[in-house]
Design a protein around this motif. Structure first.
Motif, mmCIF file in Angstrom:
data_model
loop_
_atom_site.group_PDB
_atom_site.id
_atom_site.type_symbol
_atom_site.label_atom_id
_atom_site.label_comp_id
_atom_site.label_asym_id
_atom_site.label_seq_id
_atom_site.Cartn_x
_atom_site.Cartn_y
_atom_site.Cartn_z
ATOM 1 N N ALA A 134 -11.699 -54.002 37.387
ATOM 2 C CA ALA A 134 -11.836 -52.819 38.247
ATOM 3 C C ALA A 134 -11.677 -51.519 37.474
ATOM 4 C CB ALA A 134 -10.819 -52.874 39.383
ATOM 5 N N VAL A 135 -10.997 -51.600 36.345
ATOM 6 C CA VAL A 135 -10.676 -50.377 35.600
ATOM 7 C C VAL A 135 -11.936 -49.683 35.095
ATOM 8 C CG1 VAL A 135 -9.496 -49.457 33.569
ATOM 9 C CG2 VAL A 135 -8.410 -51.242 34.941
ATOM 10 N N GLY A 136 -12.925 -50.452 34.651
ATOM 11 C CA GLY A 136 -14.114 -49.862 34.052
ATOM 12 C C GLY A 136 -15.253 -49.591 35.010
ATOM 13 N N ARG A 137 -15.008 -49.692 36.291
ATOM 14 C CA ARG A 137 -16.100 -49.442 37.233
ATOM 15 C C ARG A 137 -16.547 -47.982 37.162
ATOM 16 N NH1 ARG A 137 -14.237 -52.588 42.792
ATOM 17 N NH2 ARG A 137 -13.925 -54.659 41.843
ATOM 18 N N PRO A 138 -17.867 -47.748 37.052
ATOM 19 C CA PRO A 138 -18.345 -46.363 36.861
ATOM 20 C C PRO A 138 -18.061 -45.450 38.051
ATOM 21 C CG PRO A 138 -20.175 -47.874 37.246
ATOM 22 C CD PRO A 138 -18.966 -48.727 37.034
ATOM 23 N N PHE A 139 -17.950 -45.999 39.257
ATOM 24 C CA PHE A 139 -17.730 -45.161 40.430
ATOM 25 C C PHE A 139 -16.328 -45.327 41.016
ATOM 26 C CE2 PHE A 139 -22.305 -46.181 40.287
ATOM 27 C CZ PHE A 139 -22.806 -44.899 40.083
ATOM 28 N N GLY A 140 -15.437 -45.894 40.219
ATOM 29 C CA GLY A 140 -14.066 -46.047 40.665
ATOM 30 C C GLY A 140 -13.892 -47.205 41.641
ATOM 31 N N VAL A 141 -12.685 -47.321 42.184
ATOM 32 C CA VAL A 141 -12.337 -48.404 43.099
ATOM 33 C C VAL A 141 -12.306 -47.864 44.516
ATOM 34 C CG1 VAL A 141 -10.569 -50.094 43.726
ATOM 35 C CG2 VAL A 141 -10.967 -49.536 41.307
ATOM 36 N N PRO A 142 -13.025 -48.488 45.438
ATOM 37 C CA PRO A 142 -12.983 -48.040 46.837
ATOM 38 C C PRO A 142 -11.554 -48.050 47.369
ATOM 39 C CG PRO A 142 -14.735 -49.629 46.503
ATOM 40 C CD PRO A 142 -13.944 -49.615 45.241
ATOM 41 N N GLU A 143 -11.237 -47.059 48.200
ATOM 42 C CA GLU A 143 -9.878 -46.915 48.705
ATOM 43 C C GLU A 143 -9.421 -48.157 49.462
ATOM 44 O OE1 GLU A 143 -6.274 -45.203 48.978
ATOM 45 O OE2 GLU A 143 -8.009 -44.421 47.872
ATOM 46 N N GLY A 144 -10.306 -48.755 50.251
ATOM 47 C CA GLY A 144 -9.935 -49.940 51.016
ATOM 48 C C GLY A 144 -9.575 -51.112 50.122
ATOM 49 N N GLU A 145 -10.328 -51.273 49.044
ATOM 50 C CA GLU A 145 -10.066 -52.376 48.120
ATOM 51 C C GLU A 145 -8.737 -52.172 47.408
ATOM 52 O OE1 GLU A 145 -12.581 -54.880 44.724
ATOM 53 O OE2 GLU A 145 -13.417 -53.067 45.647
ATOM 54 N N ARG A 146 -8.492 -50.941 46.971
ATOM 55 C CA ARG A 146 -7.219 -50.649 46.312
ATOM 56 C C ARG A 146 -6.051 -50.854 47.271
ATOM 57 N NH1 ARG A 146 -5.365 -45.042 43.256
ATOM 58 N NH2 ARG A 146 -3.160 -45.222 43.767
#
Length: 227
Positions: A134-146
């Motif tokens: 998840a760290v390298g995702r270009p658009f970040g981590v969705p709030e719900g998933e986090r």
């Protein structure tokens, strides 16, 4: 009752602070305070070992520094009293570093006992990190998933603390989950604590670094509890 062992004395600031800390600890535990004549290399049986620390916080375990050698040899908690120790009526709590997925029973027991003896709150801190993918995702981590991941960490910490809360119902507990490294989480959460408790002896480099950082920057005593 095993004695409280004062492993390092002297007229320096950490030596005086360690002596005072050991005397208070022995009184609270109803234990004898024992002061060896020379350096302690094989601690043997002791309820707590207390050692003043001066200018050695950067020394890694196994480097030959007195506190590192004590931690390596000890079978029980070692309380390290640093140069910057600050005593204040505002510093009453106990902060505990917990790996909720692999909790140290010895560290939990010592932290709950210490909080009970002092009649103070226990601040149990679990540090966690986002999954590697998840760290390298270009658009970040969705709030719900986090939020879902964080809920899992909160549940894990609750599960780790539950049997100890039942054993020590008189101890007030603040369960705290932080998206930090163990070092950053403990430094932040121990700012107003009288004692920080860190698990030791597990070979976990993150906890070893947390101990060194606490001794460099924290103004409270640091207990390393071997598993």
């Amino acid at each position: 009752m095993d004695p409280v062992l004062l492993a390092r004395t002297g007229t320096s600031a950490p030596g005086r602070a360690a002596t005072a800390w050991a005397a208070r600890e022995a009184e609270m535990r109803g234990a004898v305070l024992r002061v060896p004549d020379g350096p302690v290399r094989e601690p043997g049986r002791a309820s707590v070992i207390v050692c003043g620390v001066s200018g050695e916080a950067d020394a890694p375990p196994g480097s030959g520094s007195p506190w590192a050698a004590l931690v390596d040899a000890a079978r029980g908690p070692v309380v390290l009293v640093p140069d910057l120790l600050t005593t204040s009526h505002r510093r009453t709590g106990v902060t505990l570093g917990v790996d909720a997925r692999d909790p140290s029973a010895a560290a939990l027991a010592f932290a709950f006992q210490s909080a009970r003896l002092r009649g103070v709150r226990l601040h149990a801190v679990h540090a966690w990190a986002l999954p590697a993918d998840a760290v390298g995702r270009p658009f970040g981590v969705p709030e719900g998933e986090r939020a879902a991941w964080e809920d899992q960490e909160v549940q894990s910490l609750g599960d780790a603390l539950r049997p100890w809360r039942e054993k020590y119902p008189e101890v007030r507990v603040l369960a705290d989950v932080r998206l930090f490294s163990p070092t950053a989480a403990l430094l932040h959460c121990s700012e107003h604590a009288a004692l920080a408790v860190v698990p030791g002896g597990s070979g976990d480099l993150a906890w070893q670094e947390a101990v060194r950082a606490l001794l460099r920057r924290a103004t409270c005593a640091v207990a390393v509890v071997p598993s």
